[in-house]
Design a protein around this motif. Structure first.
Motif, PDB file in Angstrom:
ATOM      1  N   GLY A 101      23.264 -35.721  10.478  1.00  0.00           N
ATOM      2  CA  GLY A 101      22.031 -35.124  10.970  1.00  0.00           C
ATOM      3  C   GLY A 101      22.171 -34.467  12.322  1.00  0.00           C
ATOM      4  N   ALA A 102      23.377 -34.511  12.906  1.00  0.00           N
ATOM      5  CA  ALA A 102      23.571 -33.904  14.226  1.00  0.00           C
ATOM      6  C   ALA A 102      23.344 -32.402  14.185  1.00  0.00           C
ATOM      7  N   HIS A 103      23.842 -31.754  13.131  1.00  0.00           N
ATOM      8  CA  HIS A 103      23.640 -30.320  12.935  1.00  0.00           C
ATOM      9  C   HIS A 103      23.402 -30.106  11.446  1.00  0.00           C
ATOM     10  N   ASP A 104      22.142 -30.171  11.052  1.00  0.00           N
ATOM     11  CA  ASP A 104      21.831 -30.199   9.622  1.00  0.00           C
ATOM     12  C   ASP A 104      20.779 -29.171   9.250  1.00  0.00           C
ATOM     13  N   THR A 105      20.993 -27.944   9.687  1.00  0.00           N
ATOM     14  CA  THR A 105      20.103 -26.876   9.251  1.00  0.00           C
ATOM     15  C   THR A 105      20.581 -26.335   7.906  1.00  0.00           C
ATOM     16  N   ASP A 106      19.768 -25.494   7.297  1.00  0.00           N
ATOM     17  CA  ASP A 106      20.169 -24.874   6.041  1.00  0.00           C
ATOM     18  C   ASP A 106      21.424 -24.032   6.246  1.00  0.00           C
ATOM     19  N   ALA A 107      21.506 -23.367   7.389  1.00  0.00           N
ATOM     20  CA  ALA A 107      22.693 -22.555   7.681  1.00  0.00           C
ATOM     21  C   ALA A 107      23.931 -23.434   7.839  1.00  0.00           C
ATOM     22  N   ASP A 108      23.754 -24.600   8.487  1.00  0.00           N
ATOM     23  CA  ASP A 108      24.880 -25.524   8.632  1.00  0.00           C
ATOM     24  C   ASP A 108      25.395 -25.975   7.279  1.00  0.00           C
ATOM     25  N   ARG A 109      24.492 -26.282   6.380  1.00  0.00           N
ATOM     26  CA  ARG A 109      24.905 -26.743   5.047  1.00  0.00           C
ATOM     27  C   ARG A 109      25.609 -25.623   4.272  1.00  0.00           C
TER      28      ARG A 109
ATOM     29  N   ASP B  52      27.291 -23.191   5.612  1.00  0.00           N
ATOM     30  CA  ASP B  52      28.611 -23.035   6.234  1.00  0.00           C
ATOM     31  C   ASP B  52      29.569 -24.122   5.753  1.00  0.00           C
ATOM     32  N   LEU B  53      29.072 -25.353   5.651  1.00  0.00           N
ATOM     33  CA  LEU B  53      29.903 -26.461   5.174  1.00  0.00           C
ATOM     34  C   LEU B  53      30.363 -26.211   3.745  1.00  0.00           C
ATOM     35  N   GLU B  54      29.438 -25.789   2.887  1.00  0.00           N
ATOM     36  CA  GLU B  54      29.790 -25.530   1.489  1.00  0.00           C
ATOM     37  C   GLU B  54      30.847 -24.439   1.392  1.00  0.00           C
ATOM     38  N   THR B  55      30.679 -23.380   2.187  1.00  0.00           N
ATOM     39  CA  THR B  55      31.638 -22.269   2.139  1.00  0.00           C
ATOM     40  C   THR B  55      32.994 -22.698   2.674  1.00  0.00           C
ATOM     41  N   LEU B  56      33.002 -23.454   3.768  1.00  0.00           N
ATOM     42  CA  LEU B  56      34.260 -23.903   4.354  1.00  0.00           C
ATOM     43  C   LEU B  56      35.017 -24.816   3.389  1.00  0.00           C
ATOM     44  N   ALA B  57      34.301 -25.745   2.758  1.00  0.00           N
ATOM     45  CA  ALA B  57      34.944 -26.637   1.783  1.00  0.00           C
ATOM     46  C   ALA B  57      35.471 -25.855   0.596  1.00  0.00           C
ATOM     47  N   ALA B  58      34.698 -24.861   0.143  1.00  0.00           N
ATOM     48  CA  ALA B  58      35.123 -24.045  -0.996  1.00  0.00           C
ATOM     49  C   ALA B  58      36.319 -23.169  -0.660  1.00  0.00           C
ATOM     50  N   ALA B  59      36.494 -22.849   0.615  1.00  0.00           N
ATOM     51  CA  ALA B  59      37.630 -22.031   1.036  1.00  0.00           C
ATOM     52  C   ALA B  59      38.902 -22.861   1.184  1.00  0.00           C
ATOM     53  N   LEU B  60      38.779 -24.063   1.761  1.00  0.00           N
ATOM     54  CA  LEU B  60      39.964 -24.844   2.117  1.00  0.00           C
ATOM     55  C   LEU B  60      40.497 -25.693   0.971  1.00  0.00           C
ATOM     56  N   LYS B  61      39.618 -26.236   0.136  1.00  0.00           N
ATOM     57  CA  LYS B  61      40.082 -27.099  -0.955  1.00  0.00           C
ATOM     58  C   LYS B  61      41.047 -26.385  -1.901  1.00  0.00           C
ATOM     59  N   PRO B  62      40.812 -25.137  -2.299  1.00  0.00           N
ATOM     60  CA  PRO B  62      41.791 -24.468  -3.161  1.00  0.00           C
ATOM     61  C   PRO B  62      43.165 -24.330  -2.515  1.00  0.00           C
ATOM     62  N   LEU B  63      43.203 -23.927  -1.251  1.00  0.00           N
ATOM     63  CA  LEU B  63      44.498 -23.708  -0.601  1.00  0.00           C
ATOM     64  C   LEU B  63      45.279 -25.003  -0.461  1.00  0.00           C
ATOM     65  N   SER B  64      44.617 -26.078  -0.060  1.00  0.00           N
ATOM     66  CA  SER B  64      45.339 -27.331   0.171  1.00  0.00           C
ATOM     67  C   SER B  64      45.809 -27.965  -1.132  1.00  0.00           C
ATOM     68  N   THR B  65      45.021 -27.869  -2.195  1.00  0.00           N
ATOM     69  CA  THR B  65      45.430 -28.491  -3.457  1.00  0.00           C
ATOM     70  C   THR B  65      46.542 -27.686  -4.134  1.00  0.00           C
ATOM     71  N   TRP B  66      46.454 -26.365  -4.100  1.00  0.00           N
ATOM     72  CA  TRP B  66      47.566 -25.549  -4.605  1.00  0.00           C
ATOM     73  C   TRP B  66      48.826 -25.809  -3.774  1.00  0.00           C
ATOM     74  N   HIS B  67      48.648 -25.895  -2.478  1.00  0.00           N
ATOM     75  CA  HIS B  67      49.789 -26.137  -1.592  1.00  0.00           C
ATOM     76  C   HIS B  67      50.440 -27.487  -1.891  1.00  0.00           C
ATOM     77  N   ALA B  68      49.637 -28.502  -2.165  1.00  0.00           N
ATOM     78  CA  ALA B  68      50.192 -29.823  -2.459  1.00  0.00           C
ATOM     79  C   ALA B  68      51.070 -29.782  -3.702  1.00  0.00           C
ATOM     80  N   LEU B  69      50.608 -29.116  -4.751  1.00  0.00           N
ATOM     81  CA  LEU B  69      51.420 -29.017  -5.966  1.00  0.00           C
ATOM     82  C   LEU B  69      52.711 -28.256  -5.694  1.00  0.00           C
ATOM     83  N   ASP B  70      52.600 -27.158  -4.961  1.00  0.00           N
ATOM     84  CA  ASP B  70      53.780 -26.357  -4.629  1.00  0.00           C
ATOM     85  C   ASP B  70      54.754 -27.166  -3.779  1.00  0.00           C
TER      86      ASP B  70
END
Length: 702
Positions: A386-394, A396-414
């Motif tokens: 709840g420290a920073h929980d505006t609609d924009a914050d959420r 941004d969080l969704e977009t950041l997670a959607a950006a980083l999870k693909p790269l790290s999981t593909w990287h782990a397999l590689d």
């Protein structure tokens, strides 16, 4: 397969080897391993230490070679061990025995991957999905009713969202929950085979209840996907309740400690109050209400509360990459092959440039992914605390997670595959864990959001932000924006930029290399690629919203590949920025220098990976393009003396690696072999080498 590994006790580097390593370090910077390790632990360092201590215990570790039935039984028992050791309740409310520590919960959860990925994911299903759905989608009444049983494992549960016919497209799932006003109940149905809930953890054996996602229908209006608490089995007999059915998914390519299965429902009635109604409610008379008027925004808000799955997979993938690299680099400092530079001693694998290339570039990416994950984790905690929980914050969080999870999981397999190959036949043995970890992590790239679909989500966000900034701009304005952002020189498409750069670089390869290793130079090249790609696709799609639906869809489809490429470039830039920002927090000069080399290796590896784009689009001249690989090779030489320090800083001990090739056994064998050959040469009893005799004969006077 000739590289058989024994379990010889751990060995320290030999005297000559240790002296050589110390000498090489005295000539340059030295890494503060302890200090760097502390930085890598991040904001939740104490939680990670506790979690690693737990993951290092045999009670929670995977035993290879067991049947999937045996593995499942063991993992379910381990869940209770986690409960007894207070390892899974950090995110739950204080009033129920938790600590409201959302970031710490994810940090601790990620470390379980080193014990057994099946245990990690099974725990994630129980508390990270099933429990979190009740906590975040329900009200306090729901929490007080069900969370104590979920937290204690009295109620093992399922997260029943995915269907056989719909995975990533959650909005189109076909399971229905129709409100019956007469009985004040919802009636749950899976109307056809493709609507069965599929790949559901805990469904085959252990789940007593589920959070079921279904289309909420009341008064003949479909209000979209909502979540419902549904009992599945009789707690005493473990048999399905009337109207509930299912089957076992069987053996999978990995994660066989989890009982994935299918569920189907035929007129299953649940109380009206079993609707998890934080974002949408149905009154006794069937009237629907929601605090979020837009159905689309309501849907994404509900799904956004479950983003922690993507955040945790991002971190777990980074942890698995660290374990693989620690094992492979340790082995490469001991394993010897071919006497290229000596007539008596074979070369250490890590001294070969190609071996450095295959491991150090992935080491650099792992550091970048780790620093980016720490930023993601802080963002996640800010939102959920709840420290920073505006609609924009959420968003941004969704977009950041959607950006980083693909790269790290593909990287782990590689990384797991490359480390496996770098260890030769030994790497293929299950006792060294590469093959097992890779099999278990394989599904990480498609669950909690298929990677390609997630990147498409990121691309749409990039386009939306781009459109907001240039809603009324013509193409000329867009083109000028891209050029200005890239380098401030409007020469990209004319060829003049290539000519000017070639003239500046000609006769001075060193000058070109210095420009590429410059922090601002790397940032400009990486950011320029993102901005240019987004601008190009944005221009191509301009006006698509005014076209008929089928034409707009066709136009979007024509540019889908470019969209995903732009999203991936954006995610790579985020990782590079995170690495660069982390450098500012390093206080030790030697550590900062080595990490700067590693950051440069990451940045230049990205530029080399996309070199065709930079050349075709005039961002690099042929002259400068040729220096990228040369400078990478120079960085490899600089990083080589510090490779072991860099993986030691990850902080994983033998109890986490559990790989025979990382115990020092290989070094002991190599020392034994070298000593034997030395004795043979010194004794004068060694047989003559035929090739040496022929060489002497050829040089003898005729």
């Amino acid at each position: 397969m000739t590289d058989v590994v024994d379990r010889t006790p751990a060995r320290q580097p030999g005297r000559d080897e240790a002296a050589a390593m110390q000498s090489s370090r005295q000539d340059g910077p030295v890494v503060d391993v302890a200090g760097l390790g502390e930085q890598l632990l991040g904001a939740w360092a104490d939680v990670r230490r506790e979690a690693r201590a737990l993951a290092g215990k045999p009670e929670v570790q995977k035993i290879e070679g067991r049947t999937h039935t045996e593995h499942r039984a063991r993992v379910f028992g381990q869940l209770k061990y986690l409960v007894d050791n207070n390892a899974v309740h950090r995110a739950f409310p204080v009033r129920l025995g938790g600590s409201d520590d959302h970031g710490g919960n994810i940090a601790g959860f990620e470390e379980l991957v080193t014990a057994d990925p099946s245990l990690q994911i099974k725990a994630g299903v129980q508390w990270g999905l099933f429990g979190s759905a009740v906590m975040h989608l329900g009200t306090q009444e729901h929490q007080d009713k069900w969370l104590p049983g979920i937290m204690s494992l009295q109620i093992p549960g399922c997260f029943a969202m995915t269907e056989t016919g719909h995975g990533s497209d959650v909005a189109s799932i076909a399971t229905t929950a129709t409100y019956d006003q007469a009985t004040r109940e919802f009636v749950i149905n899976t109307p056809f085979r493709a609507a069965w809930k599929d790949y559901i953890g805990n469904a085959a054996n252990d789940g007593l209840a589920a959070v079921v996602f279904a289309q909420l229908v009341t008064k003949k209006v479909n209000h979209g996907v909502h979540a419902f608490y549904v009992e599945l089995r009789d707690p005493a007999t473990k048999e399905f309740l009337p109207g509930v059915g299912g089957e076992d998914d069987g053996i999978k390519g990995g994660l066989n400690g989890i009982d994935n299965g299918r569920l189907h429902f035929s007129n299953v009635r649940i109380p009206r109050t079993n609707l998890l109604n934080r974002y949408g409610d149905v009154a006794p008379d069937g009237t629907y209400s929601s605090p979020i008027e837009s159905p689309g925004r309501r849907f994404f808000t509900m799904l956004g509360t479950l983003v922690q799955g993507r955040v945790s997979l991002d971190g777990a993938a980074v942890a698995a990459s660290k374990v693989a690299l620690k094992t492979a680099i340790q082995y490469a400092t001991e394993r010897r092959q071919f006497n290229a530079s000596s007539t008596t001693d074979e070369e250490v694998l890590l001294d070969y440039q190609r071996h450095q290339r295959r491991l150090f570039t992935r080491l650099a990416t792992t550091y970048a992914a780790g620093f980016a994950h720490e930023q993601l984790l802080r963002k996640f905690d800010d939102v959920f605390s709840g420290a920073h929980d505006t609609d924009a914050d959420r968003q941004d969080l969704e977009t950041l997670a959607a950006a980083l999870k693909p790269l790290s999981t593909w990287h782990a397999l590689d990384t797991l595959q490359e480390c496996r190959e770098a260890c030769g036949g030994a790497g293929f043995l299950i006792e060294n864990r590469f093959a097992s970890l890779r099999a278990d992590l394989d599904v990480y790239v498609t669950f909690e959001g298929d990677n390609t679909v997630l990147l498409q989500l990121v691309a749409k966000r990039l386009l939306a932000d781009y459109a907001k900034e240039f809603r009324s701009a013509d193409f000329g304005v867009l083109a000028r924006y891209v050029v200005d952002q890239a380098a401030g020189v409007a020469l990209h498409r004319t060829g003049l930029r290539q000519v000017a750069q070639f003239v500046a670089d000609s006769g001075s390869v060193q000058k070109a290399a210095l420009a590429l290793r410059d922090e601002e130079g790397q940032r400009t090249l990486l950011a320029d690629r993102v901005q240019s790609m987004v601008a190009e696709v944005g221009a191509a799609l301009k006006g698509a919203n005014k076209l008929p639906q089928h034409q707009a869809a066709a136009l979007f489809n024509q540019h889908q590949h470019e969209l995903i490429e732009a999203a991936q470039a954006h995610a790579e830039l985020l990782q590079w920025e995170a690495f660069t920002e982390a450098l500012a927090d390093v206080r030790d000069d030697g550590t900062k220098q080595v990490l700067t080399w590693l950051r440069d290796l990451f940045g230049l590896s990205l530029i080399e990976k996309h070199l065709a784009w930079y050349l075709m689009n005039g961002r690099l001249s042929m002259q400068r393009g040729r220096t990228v690989g040369t400078y990478i090779n120079r960085l490899l030489v600089k990083i080589r003396p510090h490779a072991v320090d860099l993986v030691d800083a990850f902080g994983y001990g033998p109890e986490h690696l559990r790989a025979a090739v990382a115990t020092g056994a290989e070094g002991a064998r190599q020392d034994e072999a070298r000593a034997w050959f030395r004795e043979q040469r010194a004794s004068g009893s060694a047989p003559a080498d035929e090739k040496s005799l022929l060489a002497l004969k050829a040089r003898a006077p005729r």
